[in-house]
Design an enzyme around this catalytic site. Sequence first.
Site, short mmCIF file in Angstrom:
data_model
loop_
_atom_site.label_atom_id
_atom_site.label_comp_id
_atom_site.label_asym_id
_atom_site.label_seq_id
_atom_site.Cartn_x
_atom_site.Cartn_y
_atom_site.Cartn_z
N CYS A 17 13.28 33.56 -13.33
CA CYS A 17 13.32 34.03 -14.71
C CYS A 17 14.16 35.29 -14.86
CB CYS A 17 11.90 34.27 -15.22
SG CYS A 17 11.00 32.73 -15.53
N SER A 49 8.73 34.18 -31.14
CA SER A 49 9.13 34.07 -29.73
C SER A 49 7.97 33.62 -28.85
CB SER A 49 9.70 35.41 -29.21
OG SER A 49 10.77 35.84 -30.01
N ASP A 50 7.22 32.64 -29.34
CA ASP A 50 6.06 32.16 -28.60
C ASP A 50 6.50 31.28 -27.43
OD1 ASP A 50 3.31 31.85 -28.02
OD2 ASP A 50 2.84 31.83 -30.15
N ASP A 68 11.67 24.85 -19.60
CA ASP A 68 12.01 26.03 -18.80
C ASP A 68 12.74 25.59 -17.54
OD1 ASP A 68 12.02 28.72 -17.84
OD2 ASP A 68 10.14 29.05 -18.91
N GLY A 139 14.33 12.38 -17.07
CA GLY A 139 14.97 13.68 -17.23
C GLY A 139 16.46 13.55 -17.41
N SER A 141 20.39 15.03 -15.52
CA SER A 141 21.03 15.75 -14.41
C SER A 141 22.51 15.92 -14.69
CB SER A 141 20.84 14.99 -13.09
OG SER A 141 21.40 13.68 -13.20
N ASP A 227 2.39 34.11 -21.57
CA ASP A 227 2.57 34.31 -20.13
C ASP A 227 3.70 35.31 -19.91
OD1 ASP A 227 4.66 32.59 -20.79
OD2 ASP A 227 4.36 31.24 -19.11
#
Length: 348
Positions: A17, A49-50, A68, A139, A141, A227
Amino acid sequence: MSEAPIRLTSMAHGGGCGCKLAPAVLQDILRKMPASVPCADLLVGAETSDDAAVYRLNDRQAIVATTDFFTPVVDDPFDFGRIAATNALSDVYAMGGRPLFALALVGMPVSTMPVEAVQDILAGGASVCAGVGVPVVGGHSIDSPEPIYGLVAIGLVDPARALKNATARAGDRLILTKGLGVGIFSAALKKGELEPDAYRAMIASTTKLNAVGADLAGLAGVHAMTDVTGFGLLGHLLEMCRGAGLGAEIAFDRTPLLPYAAALAAAGHSTGAAARNWASYGHDVTLPAGMPSWRRGLLCDPQTSGGLLVAVAPEAEAAALALCRSAGFDQACVLGRMLAGAPNVSVV
């Protein structure tokens, strides 16, 4: 002669992060973002900005949606996958929800990255999801200059139990469930100066799911939750303050730190992201006179898969702490409180 083990952190400009855009840069980029289309069923959008969006399906169910991804924070591919998946699922838990399924986001330098390393990254992420019954159902790629991995996570929450980062109340106690220091550990690791015991502490923290968030959402007196990730403790607490129109006070000496984090910080280990974080929001923070710069750095340190920051009424403090500790968050503690006043943070 066998090949040397791949060092994922050497293939990326930042890690975890810590590679997020600085708060001030992100705010400037989003300045001209068109307002979202009004929607009565959108319970949580981008306004405060949750951690995730929440969309009501009916009186008992709402979808929680988040994504994320980041570049490697550690060298071991399997551990990188585990950390990234844990971090992505955390946003669902931070809203009080439980994840249903996930999609993988993968960017890899295919010309320089061994296929086996990519396989291990995906396997690490899948192992975390499997542990909580979350299927990875597909997903996307791409071939990218740096390794990138993360998830889109979709969850479910009762609209009446969904927790926001903007609903804290004056007088609420602030609980942090994990110790700080992940960015500092990653910086030391990149220099080859992180001891094995410290690495084990880092992995134990960053791969511990914040699933207790779904249980905290059902506890009377828990008013707000988020978080702590790339903007550091101060940055995410300021988001909580601005959303609620309140101030906050925290005590550094009560703030949980990962083992070895203070010594590493005092020895000069730090990240560029921590400095960018402070430059973005330091004007809204009051520090005690003479506070060493390494202490400030810990409060701004970008956390990858960090802990939950919970605002809870004083009468529910003991129950919330007991719930966290029963879930294995041994470092969970009260480090401060919300205050009436302008949105800022005072460190004492």
